[in-house]
Design an enzyme around this catalytic site. Structure first.
Site, PDB file in Angstrom:
ATOM      1  CB  CYS A  63      -9.008  13.457  13.440  1.00  0.00           C
ATOM      2  SG  CYS A  63      -7.491  13.728  12.554  1.00  0.00           S
ATOM      3  CB  CYS A  80      -4.236  12.660  15.640  1.00  0.00           C
ATOM      4  SG  CYS A  80      -5.038  14.057  14.857  1.00  0.00           S
ATOM      5  CG  ASP A 137      -3.392  -8.030 -14.336  1.00  0.00           C
ATOM      6  OD1 ASP A 137      -3.483  -8.434 -15.490  1.00  0.00           O
ATOM      7  OD2 ASP A 137      -4.095  -7.125 -13.860  1.00  0.00           O
ATOM      8  CG  ASP A 140      -5.837 -10.460 -12.493  1.00  0.00           C
ATOM      9  OD1 ASP A 140      -5.432 -11.196 -13.407  1.00  0.00           O
ATOM     10  OD2 ASP A 140      -5.749  -9.228 -12.509  1.00  0.00           O
ATOM     11  CG  ASP A 146      -6.001  -4.500 -11.163  1.00  0.00           C
ATOM     12  OD1 ASP A 146      -5.668  -5.324 -12.029  1.00  0.00           O
ATOM     13  OD2 ASP A 146      -6.437  -3.374 -11.412  1.00  0.00           O
TER      14      ASP A 146
END
Lengths: 730, 55
Positions: free
Chosen positions: A33, A30, A438, A626, A622
């Site tokens: 920030c 925003c 997985d 894989d 992950d």
């Protein structure tokens, strides 16, 4: 040993005496920030520029050379409450930014030309039915030509180049009919203007380019934005390594600054960021992210270690090997290349549509010309009518149909925590009818959790948690987190490979291996209940407790599996982990089809088998092991915690702990595909209505312009419905 | 109708000026952060660089 943070790899010289660094920042969303960061950083002396980019979530920082260490700035940001990490823009991203700017420039030129040619066309259209003099009409036509010809030459470049590439490869794509249509329309308009005709088609040609550029820009911009944010996330994972810069001195450096032959230090509880061989030390390593195996492996001198593995107990010195020499990575890369080559044959919906579209349109135009000639019209009138057919059927609604939906759907997915790596992933995801999960890190969380906390007295558990804060061990970290411990116990001592001990009010407390706490006798009770859990013992005086630690299922895994079943999607588990672990997970989730201990090649073989049976496989994984199967599957997803390679290979990346984004993504993909199809039918429907009018020879530029804008706007409005669809899910 | 000789070039010049302005703003990076730019416009503080220069 003194550890320094060395970010010199990322610093570049912006101007004379000015240094520049780009930081990826987490949690900026925003204006508050933005102001906080910019003010906070500008307050540092010698900082000359601190500018937040809210779109890319990045900070550009410049300072006077030699006055500032970027590591200090990162600490300052940490104080402000933002996690930051230096960031190097990938070359692919640089190219995309340049491409995006070029498209925007073309769009600007085309839009300018369209507006001005339209401004000249409207007097001609109204003048044709009233009192305009032929000389005035010619003057307006020549002015239009003066604007439209150079503008089209410039703004049409993306299409002309792509069409030329396709033609020189002896194939066609969507850009070939576009280029032919635009060039013919402009050419004929010039001829008509020379012959003082009533109509010229400059406006239609240039407006067509504008609409098509809007689609092209949206398409490109979606991919650019996703790539930028994905790049930030990769950087924020802060893959660093402790590199030896002297015989006894280490510096914390980014992985990008590490070269083969360097020696790095791997401390307990650290994730290895490089591939290499152990040259000194002895430890256990957790390779679950690489192989899917959750049991620890012993590492000693000569053992190869791979990026992504977690060091558990001892300190290791590792010599970095070239990535290509690492057998695992080489094997995975080879499988990956094959899988990617196989998938590149997938045809996007738009390509499939345009393959049908081009011959039909060109044939229609040709038949129109011949038909009019046979019917007795002159060659000139016949050709004018043929070109009108080409213009009015030119695929501007078709060119917008897919990219607009993709942009809106990807924005909606982005908000619900799913990043898209490629635009056509939406189409492929919508077709998926079989999901392969997985286990480790996908169905289960990558971090460890204490499963029997309820059996332990609360005060004891708290004490164990506080003691655990003094250890680097990942199991200890899980205990500390589960107990919600904040304040470490003063005077705690860690004994490498054993555990931590401390003394509280004269009583010794220990946390570590069962043998370290004298609790071997109790282990059997816990492992009988849960054979795949790791155990950690805690002793206080003569009291002994066993904590059972394992990777927990993702919080909503059961609900997600049920939701997938309800959508009639086949589910199975393929894991590299041991059989008991996979069986337990499959049982808990009620998935009858599962296989344990499979290698990357086995996974691919299974996917190929399913493909032969006609299934469209969605692979969710992950681990580094894989990556090839992610590439081989019809479409693939990875959690954000995945190994770097897997994340780069996956079509979609989802954030956060829940598994729900998988279902949400499938649902929005279905909705998006439906909208894409609707858009294509709208575009085709428009052609069905417009073509007979064009063939009949009554199409003036006014009708062409109205029809073209009408169909394009209709398609764009329809695409916006993709946003509403995803909001319902979120 | 002689007025066209003035009005048409005038219109084109204005349009052209718009195009040049657009290309310039594109080149100077004003489209790089549209989200941020939207918020900067309503931020009530002075930009931090100017604030520190004044001190």
């Amino acid at each position: 040993m003194h550890v320094t943070q060395d970010f010199s790899h990322y610093v570049r010289t912006a101007a004379e005496g000015i240094k520049h660094i780009d930081l990826a920042v987490e949690g900026v969303h925003c204006a508050g920030c933005m102001a906080k960061i910019e003010r906070g950083l500008s307050a540092i002396p010698d900082v000359t520029l601190a500018r937040v980019n809210l779109t890319d979530r990045r900070v550009a920082l410049e300072w006077k050379a030699g006055t500032l260490d970027p590591a200090g700035v990162i600490d300052r940001l940490e104080e402000l409450g933002y996690k930051a990490y230096p960031f190097e823009t990938e070359s692919a991203e640089v190219a995309e930014v340049a491409e995006s700017r070029f498209l925007l420039r073309c769009l600007g030129v085309a839009a300018f030309a369209t507006m001005n040619v339209m401004m000249l066309s409207i007097p001609v259209w109204s003048g044709n039915v009233s009192d305009m003099l032929p000389e005035q009409r010619d003057f307006f036509h020549w002015l239009s030509a003066l604007i439209a010809l150079p503008a089209a030459a410039y703004a049409g470049q993306p299409f002309f180049r792509s069409a030329w590439r396709a033609l020189s490869n002896k194939t066609t794509n969507m850009d070939v009919p576009i280029s032919i249509g635009v060039c013919l329309a402009l050419g004929m308009s010039v001829v008509e203007t020379i012959h003082h005709a009533e109509h010229a088609y400059f406006d239609a040609a240039i407006m067509l380019l504008t609409f098509l550029l809007v689609g092209r820009f949206l398409d490109q911009n979606m991919r650019r934005r996703t790539r930028a944010v994905a790049g930030n996330l990769a950087a924020l994972k802060a893959e660093t390594a402790a590199k030896f810069v002297g015989p006894d001195e280490i510096a914390q450096v980014p992985v990008a600054a590490i070269h083969p032959g360097d020696i790095v230090l791997l401390r307990p509880g650290e994730r290895c960021a490089v591939d290499g061989t152990v040259i000194e030390g002895r430890s256990e390593i957790d390779q679950s992210l690489i192989t899917g195996e959750t049991l620890y492996v012993t590492a000693e001198q000569g053992t190869p270690v791979y990026a992504g593995s977690m060091n558990i107990s001892g300190t290791l010195r590792v010599r970095v090997s070239a990535a290509s020499e690492a057998t695992l990575l080489a094997e995975i890369t080879r499988l990956l290349d094959n899988a990617l080559a196989a998938r590149s044959r997938y045809m996007q919906l738009a390509d499939r549509a345009s393959r049908l579209y081009a011959p039909v349109v060109h044939a229609t135009a040709l038949i129109t010309v011949l038909g009019w000639v046979i019917a007795g019209a002159g060659w000139h009138d016949a050709i004018v009518t043929g070109v009108a057919v080409l213009i009015i059927t030119c695929p501007c609604a078709l060119g917008l149909a897919i990219p607009t939906v993709q942009t809106v759907a990807s924005g909606a997915m982005f908000k619900s925590g799913v990043l898209l790596n490629s635009g056509d992933a939406i189409e492929r995801l919508a077709e998926a009818d079989h999901v392969i999960f997985d286990k480790t890190g996908t169905l289960t969380l990558p971090n460890l959790e204490v499963t029997n906390a309820a059996d332990i007295p609360v005060d004891i558990f708290e004490l164990a948690g506080r003691l655990a804060l003094s250890s680097h061990h990942p199991v200890a970290a899980a205990v500390a987190q589960a107990a919600g411990a904040r304040s470490p116990i003063v005077g705690a001592v860690e004994e490498t490979g054993q555990g931590v001990r401390a003394s509280v009010d004269g009583t010794e407390i220990r946390l570590g291996r069962p043998s370290f706490c004298g609790a071997e006798a109790l282990v059997a009770d816990v492992t009988r209940l849960d054979p795949e859990a790791s155990v950690v013992a805690f002793s206080k005086g003569s009291a002994r407790f066993i904590l059972s630690v394992r990777q927990g299922l993702r919080p909503d895994a059961q609900a997600v599996i049920a939701a997938l079943k309800a959508r009639n999607i086949g589910i199975e588990i393929l894991s590299g982990d041991r059989e008991p672990a996979v069986r337990a997970a499959a049982h808990a989730l009620d998935i009858p089809e599962w296989r344990a201990g499979v290698t990357p090649a086995d996974k691919i073989a299974r996917i190929e088998e399913l493909k032969r049976r006609g299934a469209k496989v969605l692979m969710v994984g992950d681990g580094m092991n894989d990556a090839p199967s992610l590439a081989a599957a019809h479409v693939s997803m990875s959690p954000i915690s995945a190994a770097h390679l897997s994340q780069a290979t996956a079509d979609l990346v989802f954030l956060g702990r829940p598994l729900a984004p998988v279902v949400a993504a499938i649902d929005s993909a279905h909705k998006a595909l439906q909208l894409m199809r609707q858009n294509l039918w709208l575009a085709i429907g428009y052609n069905v209505l417009a073509v007979p009018v064009a063939i009949s020879g009554v199409v003036t530029p006014l009708i062409a312009a109205a029809a073209m804008s009408g169909s394009s706007i209709l398609v764009m409005i329809n695409s916006l419905r993709a946003r509403r669809a995803s909001r319902e899910i979120a | 109708m002689e007025i066209l000789v003035i009005l048409v070039p005038l219109a084109l010049m204005l349009g052209g000026a718009g195009l040049v302005a657009f290309l310039w703003s594109l080149k100077s990076g004003q489209y790089d952060d549209l989200d941020g730019a939207a918020w900067r416009a309503i931020a009530d503080d002075e930009p931090p660089q100017e604030a520190s220069a004044k001190r």
